[in-house]
Enzyme design. Sequence first.
Site, PDB file in Angstrom:
ATOM      1  N   GLU A   1      85.686  84.863 -15.632  1.00  0.00           N
ATOM      2  CA  GLU A   1      85.293  84.211 -14.376  1.00  0.00           C
ATOM      3  C   GLU A   1      85.877  84.957 -13.183  1.00  0.00           C
ATOM      4  OE1 GLU A   1      83.128  81.881 -14.353  1.00  0.00           O
ATOM      5  OE2 GLU A   1      83.079  81.539 -16.510  1.00  0.00           O
TER       6      GLU A   1
ATOM      7  N   TRP B   1      83.654  87.818 -12.749  1.00  0.00           N
ATOM      8  CA  TRP B   1      82.378  87.459 -12.124  1.00  0.00           C
ATOM      9  C   TRP B   1      82.548  87.384 -10.606  1.00  0.00           C
ATOM     10  CZ3 TRP B   1      77.320  87.304 -12.558  1.00  0.00           C
ATOM     11  CH2 TRP B   1      76.587  86.556 -11.635  1.00  0.00           C
TER      12      TRP B   1
ATOM     13  N   TRP C   1      57.416  79.504  -2.811  1.00  0.00           N
ATOM     14  CA  TRP C   1      58.218  78.306  -2.550  1.00  0.00           C
ATOM     15  C   TRP C   1      57.359  77.243  -1.870  1.00  0.00           C
ATOM     16  CZ3 TRP C   1      62.441  78.772  -5.241  1.00  0.00           C
ATOM     17  CH2 TRP C   1      63.092  80.000  -5.346  1.00  0.00           C
TER      18      TRP C   1
ATOM     19  N   ASN D   1      81.337  73.605 -12.187  1.00  0.00           N
ATOM     20  CA  ASN D   1      80.467  74.776 -12.212  1.00  0.00           C
ATOM     21  C   ASN D   1      79.236  74.584 -13.094  1.00  0.00           C
ATOM     22  OD1 ASN D   1      80.019  77.640 -11.475  1.00  0.00           O
ATOM     23  ND2 ASN D   1      80.190  77.949 -13.684  1.00  0.00           N
TER      24      ASN D   1
ATOM     25  N   TRP E   1      65.974  78.968  -2.598  1.00  0.00           N
ATOM     26  CA  TRP E   1      67.392  78.993  -2.966  1.00  0.00           C
ATOM     27  C   TRP E   1      68.279  79.069  -1.728  1.00  0.00           C
ATOM     28  CZ3 TRP E   1      70.214  83.140  -1.337  1.00  0.00           C
ATOM     29  CH2 TRP E   1      69.544  84.343  -1.088  1.00  0.00           C
TER      30      TRP E   1
ATOM     31  N   TRP F   1      73.495  81.572  -6.561  1.00  0.00           N
ATOM     32  CA  TRP F   1      72.183  80.989  -6.257  1.00  0.00           C
ATOM     33  C   TRP F   1      71.062  81.949  -6.631  1.00  0.00           C
ATOM     34  CZ3 TRP F   1      70.242  76.350  -5.324  1.00  0.00           C
ATOM     35  CH2 TRP F   1      71.120  75.317  -5.000  1.00  0.00           C
TER      36      TRP F   1
END
Length: 493
Positions: free
Chosen positions: A276, A279, A307, A342, A360, A383
Site C-alpha cells: 500500500e 501504491w 457519461w 478503502n 469519475w 478514481w
Amino acid sequence: MDSPALLWFRQDLRLADNPALQAVADRPLLPVFVLDDAAAGRWAPGAASRWWLRQSLEALGRDLAARGTPLLLVRGRAEIVIPALAAAIGAPEVLAGRLYQPWARERDRRVAEALEVAGRRLRLLTSSLLRDPARVMSGSGRPYAVYTPFAKAVAAMGEPDFPILPPARLRPVAAPPPGDTLDSLALYPVAGEPDWAADFPALWTPGEAGAQARLARFVAGPVSGYAAQRNDPGTEGTSGLSPHLHWGELSPRQVWHAVRQAQPGELSQPWPFLSEILWREFSYHLLWHRPEMPDRALRERFAGFPWQPDAALLRAWQRGRTGYPIVDAGMRQLWHYGWMHNRVRMIAASLLVKHLLQPWQAGAAWFWDTLVDADLASNSASWQWIAGSGSDAAPYFRVFNPVLQGEKFDPAGRYVRRFVPELAALPGKWLHQPWKAPAEVLRGAGVILGRDYPGPVIAHAAGRARALAAFAALRAGGHGLGDTTGDSMDPAA
C-alpha cells in the site's frame, strides 16, 4: 555556516525525519507555513482537509515553540511572501520538502525565480516519498505505467534510509517578522453553521504525536493480521495513517521501517501493507510524469466515454441514499468521520461511475472536499483505476455487484448496522438487499422502504448492462478498447 535560514513547511508538518529541518537545525531559523489558496486554485485543501490542517498546524506550533522556535503563519501568495521573509531575516536560502502536484511545481518555479533575482535560492529535498519519482525509471529510461514492475523496481533499490531523529533544540532568528494568527486562517467550519466535523475528534488526533501514537498502535496489533482483515470494514484492520502521511506528520520512511521491524523478512516479497505504501508512491510517480491525471483520463481512448451526468443521482450517492447498504454505509462514514474504509471506497466509486455513469471527476471532487486524507495523487489515481481510464486499470470494464460485495466483505453486517441504523434490525439474509425482504420481515424490523430507506437508484443488472453498453459504444467508436464481454468478466464481482 551560521547565516539564518527560512524553513518553509508544506506537507511535512513534523520535526522527526524532516530532511529540510535537519539541514538547517544548527542555524538561526524561521519556520513558516504559508496558506496560499490562490496558487492551489481548486486544489486548495477541501473542507475536511482544512479541519485537519488547522489542528496539525497548532500541534506543529507547540512542538516548535517547545524547542525554542515559534512557527510563523502567513496567508498570501508564496512567490511574494517567501522572498519577502527571506529578505527580512537575511536568509541566503529557503529550504522545503519537495511537492509533486502540478500547481505546486509551478508555484515553486515562481518562488525560485523571485528568490534568484535577489541572489537567494530555493532548496527542495525529498521528504514525503521514499523515492523521488524522477529517479524511478524503467530499463528503457521511461516512466512506469503499471504498478507491479514499478513496485519491483522500488524494492530492488533496497531499504530506504533510516529516519532522522528530531532536533532537541532550535535557535530562532533574532527578530522574526509578524504573521497571522491560526484563527485568522479560518480553517474550521464557519461559525453559526452546523458543525459537520463534530465527530472527527472521536476518530482523529492530528499532529505528529497523534501520528506516532497511531503508528505504534498499528504495528503493535492490526499489522499482523492486515492481509486478512484489511478488507473487513467492520473491524479496525487498517492503519488509518493516510491523513498523517498526506500532511507529512509521518514520513513514509518512518512507516516503512516501523512495519519492517514488526514484520522482518525478505524485501523481495513485500508484506501486504508495504504494498500500500508502494501504491502511494506509484500514484505520485503517475502524477509527476502525467500531470494531467487529476483532470483527464490517462488512457486517451476514454476521452469519449458516454457519461450521463445527473445531479439527482450524484446527490443520492453523496448523501448515502443509493439504496445499496454497503455503499450508503461508506458514504455516511465519510460524512461523519472524513474517512471511508478503502474496500468500501472501491465499491462506492464503482457504483457511481459504472452503474450510474457519473463522471469519475465528480466523485473525485466530492472525496476531495470530504476526506481528511484527500491527496491529489492517490485520489486521482484511484478514481481513474475504478473508472477504467487509469494506466493500470485491469479489467477496466469490471462492474462490482454491490450486494455481493457487501455480503462478502461485511458478512456479519457490523459495518452496515453501524452506519445505516435504520436497517439494523433486519436479519443478515436481507441486510444487503432489503428490497428483497418479505413484507413481514420488513415490518418486524420496523422498515418501510421508500420512507425509512430508499430502494436502489438502479437495479444491479440494469446498471451493469448500462455500463457494458457504454464500454461497447466506446469501442464501436473506434477507440480500440478490446473485448468488453465474455468470460474475463467476474460475474461475482
